[in-house]
Design an enzyme around this catalytic site. Structure first.
Site, PDB file in Angstrom:
ATOM      1  N   LYS A  32      34.364  29.584  34.495  1.00  0.00           N
ATOM      2  CA  LYS A  32      35.733  29.607  33.969  1.00  0.00           C
ATOM      3  C   LYS A  32      35.934  28.508  32.905  1.00  0.00           C
ATOM      4  O   LYS A  32      35.064  27.645  32.728  1.00  0.00           O
ATOM      5  CB  LYS A  32      36.710  29.423  35.135  1.00  0.00           C
ATOM      6  CG  LYS A  32      36.670  30.586  36.136  1.00  0.00           C
ATOM      7  CD  LYS A  32      37.709  30.400  37.215  1.00  0.00           C
ATOM      8  CE  LYS A  32      37.649  31.512  38.237  1.00  0.00           C
ATOM      9  NZ  LYS A  32      38.692  31.372  39.252  1.00  0.00           N
ATOM     10  N   ASN A  56      38.953  26.133  39.687  1.00  0.00           N
ATOM     11  CA  ASN A  56      37.847  26.218  40.660  1.00  0.00           C
ATOM     12  C   ASN A  56      36.526  26.647  40.023  1.00  0.00           C
ATOM     13  O   ASN A  56      35.646  27.169  40.687  1.00  0.00           O
ATOM     14  CB  ASN A  56      38.228  27.099  41.856  1.00  0.00           C
ATOM     15  CG  ASN A  56      38.418  28.549  41.486  1.00  0.00           C
ATOM     16  OD1 ASN A  56      38.461  28.888  40.313  1.00  0.00           O
ATOM     17  ND2 ASN A  56      38.505  29.410  42.472  1.00  0.00           N
ATOM     18  N   TYR A 101      41.790  40.584  37.379  1.00  0.00           N
ATOM     19  CA  TYR A 101      42.652  40.046  38.424  1.00  0.00           C
ATOM     20  C   TYR A 101      43.752  41.024  38.864  1.00  0.00           C
ATOM     21  O   TYR A 101      44.787  40.596  39.399  1.00  0.00           O
ATOM     22  CB  TYR A 101      43.238  38.714  37.971  1.00  0.00           C
ATOM     23  CG  TYR A 101      42.208  37.602  37.975  1.00  0.00           C
ATOM     24  CD1 TYR A 101      41.398  37.385  39.097  1.00  0.00           C
ATOM     25  CD2 TYR A 101      42.032  36.762  36.879  1.00  0.00           C
ATOM     26  CE1 TYR A 101      40.450  36.381  39.107  1.00  0.00           C
ATOM     27  CE2 TYR A 101      41.079  35.745  36.886  1.00  0.00           C
ATOM     28  CZ  TYR A 101      40.298  35.566  38.005  1.00  0.00           C
ATOM     29  OH  TYR A 101      39.352  34.566  38.035  1.00  0.00           O
ATOM     30  N   HIS A 133      33.816  32.126  39.092  1.00  0.00           N
ATOM     31  CA  HIS A 133      34.188  33.339  39.823  1.00  0.00           C
ATOM     32  C   HIS A 133      32.927  34.141  40.099  1.00  0.00           C
ATOM     33  O   HIS A 133      32.027  34.175  39.265  1.00  0.00           O
ATOM     34  CB  HIS A 133      35.147  34.185  38.966  1.00  0.00           C
ATOM     35  CG  HIS A 133      35.344  35.573  39.481  1.00  0.00           C
ATOM     36  ND1 HIS A 133      36.295  35.885  40.428  1.00  0.00           N
ATOM     37  CD2 HIS A 133      34.683  36.728  39.209  1.00  0.00           C
ATOM     38  CE1 HIS A 133      36.209  37.184  40.709  1.00  0.00           C
ATOM     39  NE2 HIS A 133      35.239  37.714  39.986  1.00  0.00           N
ATOM     40  N   GLU A 183      33.651  44.748  37.817  1.00  0.00           N
ATOM     41  CA  GLU A 183      33.777  43.541  36.995  1.00  0.00           C
ATOM     42  C   GLU A 183      32.695  43.470  35.917  1.00  0.00           C
ATOM     43  O   GLU A 183      32.955  43.042  34.798  1.00  0.00           O
ATOM     44  CB  GLU A 183      33.778  42.312  37.908  1.00  0.00           C
ATOM     45  CG  GLU A 183      35.046  42.274  38.762  1.00  0.00           C
ATOM     46  CD  GLU A 183      35.060  41.208  39.849  1.00  0.00           C
ATOM     47  OE1 GLU A 183      34.101  40.406  39.923  1.00  0.00           O
ATOM     48  OE2 GLU A 183      36.036  41.172  40.625  1.00  0.00           O
TER      49      GLU A 183
HETATM   50  P1  CMP Z   1      38.450  33.654  41.892  1.00  0.00           P
HETATM   51  O1  CMP Z   1      37.179  33.620  42.675  1.00  0.00           O
HETATM   52  O2  CMP Z   1      38.338  33.778  40.422  1.00  0.00           O
HETATM   53  O3  CMP Z   1      39.349  34.859  42.441  1.00  0.00           O
HETATM   54  C1  CMP Z   1      40.729  34.866  42.331  1.00  0.00           C
HETATM   55  C2  CMP Z   1      41.278  33.564  41.876  1.00  0.00           C
HETATM   56  O4  CMP Z   1      42.627  33.352  42.163  1.00  0.00           O
HETATM   57  C3  CMP Z   1      40.572  32.447  42.624  1.00  0.00           C
HETATM   58  O5  CMP Z   1      39.246  32.351  42.208  1.00  0.00           O
HETATM   59  C4  CMP Z   1      41.476  31.280  42.295  1.00  0.00           C
HETATM   60  O6  CMP Z   1      41.164  30.775  41.009  1.00  0.00           O
HETATM   61  C5  CMP Z   1      42.822  31.955  42.206  1.00  0.00           C
HETATM   62  N1  CMP Z   1      43.632  31.657  43.393  1.00  0.00           N
HETATM   63  C6  CMP Z   1      43.531  32.218  44.597  1.00  0.00           C
HETATM   64  N2  CMP Z   1      44.480  31.707  45.426  1.00  0.00           N
HETATM   65  C7  CMP Z   1      45.171  30.807  44.706  1.00  0.00           C
HETATM   66  C8  CMP Z   1      46.256  29.949  44.989  1.00  0.00           C
HETATM   67  N3  CMP Z   1      46.827  29.925  46.202  1.00  0.00           N
HETATM   68  N4  CMP Z   1      46.703  29.152  43.997  1.00  0.00           N
HETATM   69  C9  CMP Z   1      46.141  29.189  42.781  1.00  0.00           C
HETATM   70  N5  CMP Z   1      45.103  29.986  42.441  1.00  0.00           N
HETATM   71  C10 CMP Z   1      44.626  30.779  43.399  1.00  0.00           C
END
Ligand code: CMP
Length: 158
Positions: free
Chosen positions: A9, A112, A49, A115, A126
């Site tokens: 990301k 984070n 998403y 993904h 995806e």
């Molecule tokens: P990802 O693995 O990309 O899949 C969905 C994304 O949503 C996840 O990583 C996080 O980046 C985001 N996400 C999921 N839950 C939350 C949350 N409670 N607050 C903010 N971001 C979230």
């Protein structure tokens, strides 16, 4: 042989973790068969998403994922979906175990780093958002005979 979708990301790119993150997958014995740097478009983000559309964090997540370049990958290997998810660690940095990508490099909930598809079905969807079939490369890795035991050959050929 499974293929899965992985995306470093915008925070991972800005923190110059591309090399170290890709190294985690290669060190495990997984094979990179697709690799591309790009800025995610609105349409790609909406598609990636879509399942989170009703969530409170959706708007922030969309803005974040389009905020700068990302590195998209298709990773191949036996049980690639499951292995990649394990290499990433728990979704949020504070929960992720040391030794995982998020556990070693991240401390944030929203940022984070990476993904990875959570199922084979999600992986197929995806991968198709970001890669044409012709952009995936089929090649033989000589090291595979040391990564996988000969009895696993049938799985490798799939
Ligand atoms: P990802 O693995 O990309 O899949 C969905 C994304 O949503 C996840 O990583 C996080 O980046 C985001 N996400 C999921 N839950 C939350 C949350 N409670 N607050 C903010 N971001 C979230």
């Amino acid at each position: 042989m499974e293929q899965t979708f992985v995306m470093i990301k915008p925070d991972g790119v800005q923190r110059q973790l591309i090399g170290r993150i890709i190294n985690r997958f290669e060190s495990k014995g997984l094979k990179v068969v697709g690799l591309k740097m790009l800025v995610v478009s609105q349409a790609q983000a909406e598609s990636l998403y879509a399942v989170h559309k009703k969530k409170s964090f959706y708007a922030g997540l969309m803005k974040f994922v389009m905020s700068g370049p990302v590195v998209t990958m298709v990773i191949e290997g036996i049980s690639a979906v499951n292995i990649c998810r394990k290499l990433l660690g728990a979704t949020f940095g504070p929960d992720a175990e040391p030794g995982t990508i998020r556990g070693d490099f991240g401390a944030s909930i929203s940022f984070n780093l990476i993904h990875a598809s959570d199922s084979l079905e999600a992986a197929r969807k995806e991968m198709a958002i970001f890669f044409k079939k012709t952009e995936l490369v089929s090649y033989y890795l000589d090291t595979h005979k040391w990564v996988y035991h000969p009895t696993e050959e049938k799985e490798i050929e799939k």
